[in-house]
Design a protein around this motif. Structure first.
Motif, PDB file in Angstrom:
ATOM      1  N   TYR A  52     -10.208   7.102  -1.013  1.00  0.00           N
ATOM      2  CA  TYR A  52      -9.046   7.962  -0.789  1.00  0.00           C
ATOM      3  C   TYR A  52      -8.665   8.824  -1.981  1.00  0.00           C
ATOM      4  CZ  TYR A  52      -8.521   5.002   3.264  1.00  0.00           C
ATOM      5  OH  TYR A  52      -8.749   4.329   4.421  1.00  0.00           O
ATOM      6  N   GLY A  53      -9.091   8.498  -3.152  1.00  0.00           N
ATOM      7  CA  GLY A  53      -8.746   9.271  -4.332  1.00  0.00           C
ATOM      8  C   GLY A  53      -7.322   9.051  -4.767  1.00  0.00           C
ATOM      9  N   ASP A  54      -6.986   9.527  -5.936  1.00  0.00           N
ATOM     10  CA  ASP A  54      -5.647   9.332  -6.476  1.00  0.00           C
ATOM     11  C   ASP A  54      -4.618  10.235  -5.829  1.00  0.00           C
ATOM     12  OD1 ASP A  54      -6.317   7.290  -8.196  1.00  0.00           O
ATOM     13  OD2 ASP A  54      -6.850   8.644  -9.825  1.00  0.00           O
ATOM     14  N   GLU A  55      -5.041  11.313  -5.145  1.00  0.00           N
ATOM     15  CA  GLU A  55      -4.061  12.201  -4.528  1.00  0.00           C
ATOM     16  C   GLU A  55      -3.337  11.520  -3.370  1.00  0.00           C
ATOM     17  OE1 GLU A  55      -7.792  12.758  -2.170  1.00  0.00           O
ATOM     18  OE2 GLU A  55      -7.337  12.737  -4.289  1.00  0.00           O
ATOM     19  N   ARG A  56      -3.870  10.406  -2.877  1.00  0.00           N
ATOM     20  CA  ARG A  56      -3.236   9.685  -1.774  1.00  0.00           C
ATOM     21  C   ARG A  56      -2.175   8.712  -2.258  1.00  0.00           C
ATOM     22  NH1 ARG A  56      -6.367  10.270   3.058  1.00  0.00           N
ATOM     23  NH2 ARG A  56      -4.537   9.350   3.989  1.00  0.00           N
ATOM     24  N   VAL A  57      -2.018   8.592  -3.560  1.00  0.00           N
ATOM     25  CA  VAL A  57      -1.029   7.678  -4.114  1.00  0.00           C
ATOM     26  C   VAL A  57       0.362   8.224  -3.834  1.00  0.00           C
ATOM     27  CG1 VAL A  57      -0.146   6.644  -6.232  1.00  0.00           C
ATOM     28  CG2 VAL A  57      -2.598   6.885  -5.902  1.00  0.00           C
ATOM     29  N   GLU A  58       1.270   7.349  -3.522  1.00  0.00           N
ATOM     30  CA  GLU A  58       2.631   7.747  -3.186  1.00  0.00           C
ATOM     31  C   GLU A  58       3.326   8.332  -4.404  1.00  0.00           C
ATOM     32  OE1 GLU A  58       6.667   5.710  -1.415  1.00  0.00           O
ATOM     33  OE2 GLU A  58       4.939   4.495  -1.879  1.00  0.00           O
ATOM     34  N   GLY A  66      -1.018   8.009   1.848  1.00  0.00           N
ATOM     35  CA  GLY A  66      -2.255   7.261   1.958  1.00  0.00           C
ATOM     36  C   GLY A  66      -2.587   6.924   3.395  1.00  0.00           C
ATOM     37  N   PRO A  67      -3.497   5.985   3.566  1.00  0.00           N
ATOM     38  CA  PRO A  67      -3.971   5.662   4.906  1.00  0.00           C
ATOM     39  C   PRO A  67      -2.884   5.076   5.788  1.00  0.00           C
ATOM     40  CG  PRO A  67      -4.841   4.118   3.290  1.00  0.00           C
ATOM     41  CD  PRO A  67      -4.146   5.208   2.537  1.00  0.00           C
ATOM     42  N   ALA A  68      -1.861   4.478   5.201  1.00  0.00           N
ATOM     43  CA  ALA A  68      -0.798   3.870   5.998  1.00  0.00           C
ATOM     44  C   ALA A  68       0.119   4.927   6.616  1.00  0.00           C
ATOM     45  CB  ALA A  68       0.013   2.915   5.140  1.00  0.00           C
ATOM     46  N   ALA A  69       0.187   6.114   6.050  1.00  0.00           N
ATOM     47  CA  ALA A  69       1.090   7.152   6.551  1.00  0.00           C
ATOM     48  C   ALA A  69       0.750   7.537   7.990  1.00  0.00           C
ATOM     49  CB  ALA A  69       1.053   8.377   5.652  1.00  0.00           C
ATOM     50  N   ALA A  70      -0.511   7.701   8.295  1.00  0.00           N
ATOM     51  CA  ALA A  70      -0.915   8.060   9.657  1.00  0.00           C
ATOM     52  C   ALA A  70      -0.578   6.926  10.615  1.00  0.00           C
ATOM     53  CB  ALA A  70      -2.403   8.371   9.704  1.00  0.00           C
ATOM     54  N   ASP A  71      -0.799   5.678  10.169  1.00  0.00           N
ATOM     55  CA  ASP A  71      -0.464   4.530  11.000  1.00  0.00           C
ATOM     56  C   ASP A  71       1.035   4.474  11.264  1.00  0.00           C
ATOM     57  OD1 ASP A  71      -3.133   3.810  10.976  1.00  0.00           O
ATOM     58  OD2 ASP A  71      -2.883   2.354   9.348  1.00  0.00           O
ATOM     59  N   LEU A  72       1.823   4.746  10.243  1.00  0.00           N
ATOM     60  CA  LEU A  72       3.277   4.724  10.404  1.00  0.00           C
ATOM     61  C   LEU A  72       3.746   5.816  11.356  1.00  0.00           C
ATOM     62  CD1 LEU A  72       4.537   4.026   6.783  1.00  0.00           C
ATOM     63  CD2 LEU A  72       4.595   2.488   8.741  1.00  0.00           C
ATOM     64  N   ALA A  73       3.182   7.001  11.240  1.00  0.00           N
ATOM     65  CA  ALA A  73       3.567   8.106  12.122  1.00  0.00           C
ATOM     66  C   ALA A  73       3.224   7.782  13.571  1.00  0.00           C
ATOM     67  CB  ALA A  73       2.880   9.396  11.683  1.00  0.00           C
TER      68      ALA A  73
END
Length: 105
Positions: A52-58, A66-73
């Protein structure tokens, strides 16, 4: 006597990695807290960063990333749909209760 390998769910791994990556906690601290070896957690964090790279860090104050954002949406959309359906059902039941209450008067 050889030890068997412990297997962890992806959810467990993601949770531990998020503690390190998003909350900036130390690897050794999180590893001790969840009961795994530091090297194991370091390997999970390294794999996460490669994927995911560092750009996905909150970022501070930006909300989930990060990957959890899509799951949350997706989960929020699902819950809103269920909420609408339940409100409609409630309205129907209220009308039915009022209708049957009139019959007894």
């Amino acid at each position: 006597m050889a030890k068997g390998y412990r297997h962890f769910t992806q959810e467990f791994k993601d949770s531990a990695v998020r503690e390190v990556v998003e909350r900036s906690r130390r690897v050794d601290e999180v590893a001790n807290q969840v009961g795994i070896y530091e090297g194991t957690l370091r390997r999970w964090v390294r794999a996460w960063r490669e994927q995911y790279g560092d750009e996905r860090v909150e970022a501070a104050g930006d909300g989930p990333a990060g990957p959890a954002a899509a799951d949350l949406a997706a989960r929020v959309a699902e819950l809103e749909k269920e909420n609408r359906r339940l409100r409609e059902r409630e309205q129907i039941l209220k009308k039915a209760a009022a209708f049957f209450a009139q019959d007894h008067l």
